[in-house]
Design a protein around this motif. Sequence first.
Motif, mmCIF file in Angstrom:
data_model
loop_
_atom_site.group_PDB
_atom_site.id
_atom_site.type_symbol
_atom_site.label_atom_id
_atom_site.label_comp_id
_atom_site.label_asym_id
_atom_site.label_seq_id
_atom_site.Cartn_x
_atom_site.Cartn_y
_atom_site.Cartn_z
ATOM 1 N N LEU A 218 32.100 43.689 26.110
ATOM 2 C CA LEU A 218 33.003 43.459 27.658
ATOM 3 C C LEU A 218 34.435 43.823 27.133
ATOM 4 N N THR A 219 35.420 44.215 28.299
ATOM 5 C CA THR A 219 36.358 45.021 27.907
ATOM 6 C C THR A 219 36.920 44.917 29.587
ATOM 7 N N ALA A 220 38.232 43.606 29.172
ATOM 8 C CA ALA A 220 38.475 43.392 30.639
ATOM 9 C C ALA A 220 40.057 44.292 30.777
ATOM 10 N N LYS A 221 40.434 44.027 32.509
ATOM 11 C CA LYS A 221 41.460 44.876 32.773
ATOM 12 C C LYS A 221 42.901 43.921 33.216
ATOM 13 N N ARG A 222 43.675 43.927 33.333
ATOM 14 C CA ARG A 222 44.724 43.150 34.094
ATOM 15 C C ARG A 222 45.084 43.211 35.086
ATOM 16 N N GLY A 223 44.784 42.866 36.463
ATOM 17 C CA GLY A 223 45.240 43.370 38.080
ATOM 18 C C GLY A 223 46.403 43.296 38.302
ATOM 19 N N GLY A 224 47.399 44.221 39.086
ATOM 20 C CA GLY A 224 47.683 44.282 39.370
ATOM 21 C C GLY A 224 48.483 43.487 40.361
ATOM 22 N N GLY A 225 49.329 43.875 41.057
ATOM 23 C CA GLY A 225 49.829 42.763 42.883
ATOM 24 C C GLY A 225 51.129 42.010 42.949
ATOM 25 N N GLY A 226 51.119 41.430 43.211
ATOM 26 C CA GLY A 226 53.007 40.536 43.195
ATOM 27 C C GLY A 226 52.206 39.450 42.949
#
Length: 489
Positions: free
Chosen positions: A31-39
């Motif tokens: 499993l590879t995690a990715k940080r989300g974006g946005g305000g």
Amino acid sequence: MATASTNGAPILVASNRGPVSYALDETTGELTAKRGGGGLVSGLSAIGPEAGAVWVCSALSEGDREAVRRGIVGAGPEAPPQKGGGGRRAGEAGVRMLDIDAATHADAYNGIANSVLWFVHHMLYQTPLEPVFDAEFRRQWASYETYNRAFAEALAEEAGEGAAVLVQDYHLVLVPRMLRELRPDLRIGHFSHTPWAPPEYFRMLPDDIAAKVLGGILGADRAAFLTQRWADAFTDCCHAVLGPGIPSGTRIGVHGLGADADFLRGRAHEADVDERMISLREQIGTAPDGSPRRSIVRVDRTELSKNIVRGLLAYGQLLEDEPSWRERVVHVALAYPSRQDLKVYRDYMDEVRRVAEAINSRYGTADWTPVVLHLKDDFARSLAAYRLADVALVNPIRDGMNLVAKEVPVVSDEGCALVLSREAGAYEELGEDAVVVNPYDIVGTARALHEALSLPVGERGERMKRLAAAATALPPTRWFLDQLHALDD
């Protein structure tokens, strides 16, 4: 601000999409995690990991669901685990991801949230044929209630005594009321990131459903919106559907989310953005006299409300009405996929392609492609387009805010004129220094593009400075903290 509690989280955020997502390698099982974006992600970082905040969200992919099954979700938005274990520790910002039944989620997310509530608030229905609120709608609405109840129960379990809970958007309008019934001690806020429909449109919903939507939000101590216009529309709907007054005593607030200037300016000057700028400049090319061609830039998801097709038609009208711009300007249209599991969105993307190809076929030459269309999501390319734009076209039919209108002036290298729909929430803050358009008026938008392209460099630069100042007045960290503090008032 709330302080840490030994009984549970003192601050909670709830949204359909979380601050971290997981991809599953089917070959290795990794499993590879990715940080989300946005305000919201940026805003939550303002309170720091020591606050012990918890973000409750939905598992959206098979990777997310596998992460839940393995019990590894929980390191929070700042540093998601890359592989292996790592549940939430005391005092650390955490994520609780809900593995809601996939069919229930599909009904709630696509059937109700995106195909009904989104359409109502953006006034997108072709009313001679739709909506049709039949037995299938009622079945999907039951799933929407189940989905919202799962969030309410998770928040009730995670929240400390008297905790502050910030519920986000149209996916979760029933949560505040449900949560209030489970935990009357909590301080609950709901924030709407969309426009809010006026009563005459909102009341297309069946009467009982309209009352549930409003009553759900009125379970909160405070309901907040991006602009005063949307807040007023919500209040008007409450009066029209439920009767005069706001019977729950819910307070109404406005928080106009701004651009994250520090992040954008830093990210826009990284090497991959510079590479994309070189590529875009090559695609734009030079005019017959050897001067650089001007660029009209748009960056949007192929969301129906973004009005990309009419923007392309207006550009074609510009070339027809003002032949002097032929071979001297290029429309760089970055139209990224959105909701492609819904047929109406796939059809809309096909129409974007068709209109762009028609303009290129009619006006293009061996040395000039009038429309440069990119359909693959690429954030670095978006920033590159922001930097080199002479004109930014932001012409939504309706939009809660539209951060593109706020981001372009912050990132632009040489000064960019903004052509802005009066139906974007950003119009309230930016309209004075933008060239404002009626988004349905193709001829008017073509004239606005001509006006924007013709602005003297000095005036364009001065307007951009004022636009950038207005666009960054409420950055994500302050936007989030303002809502949190308002629950204490």
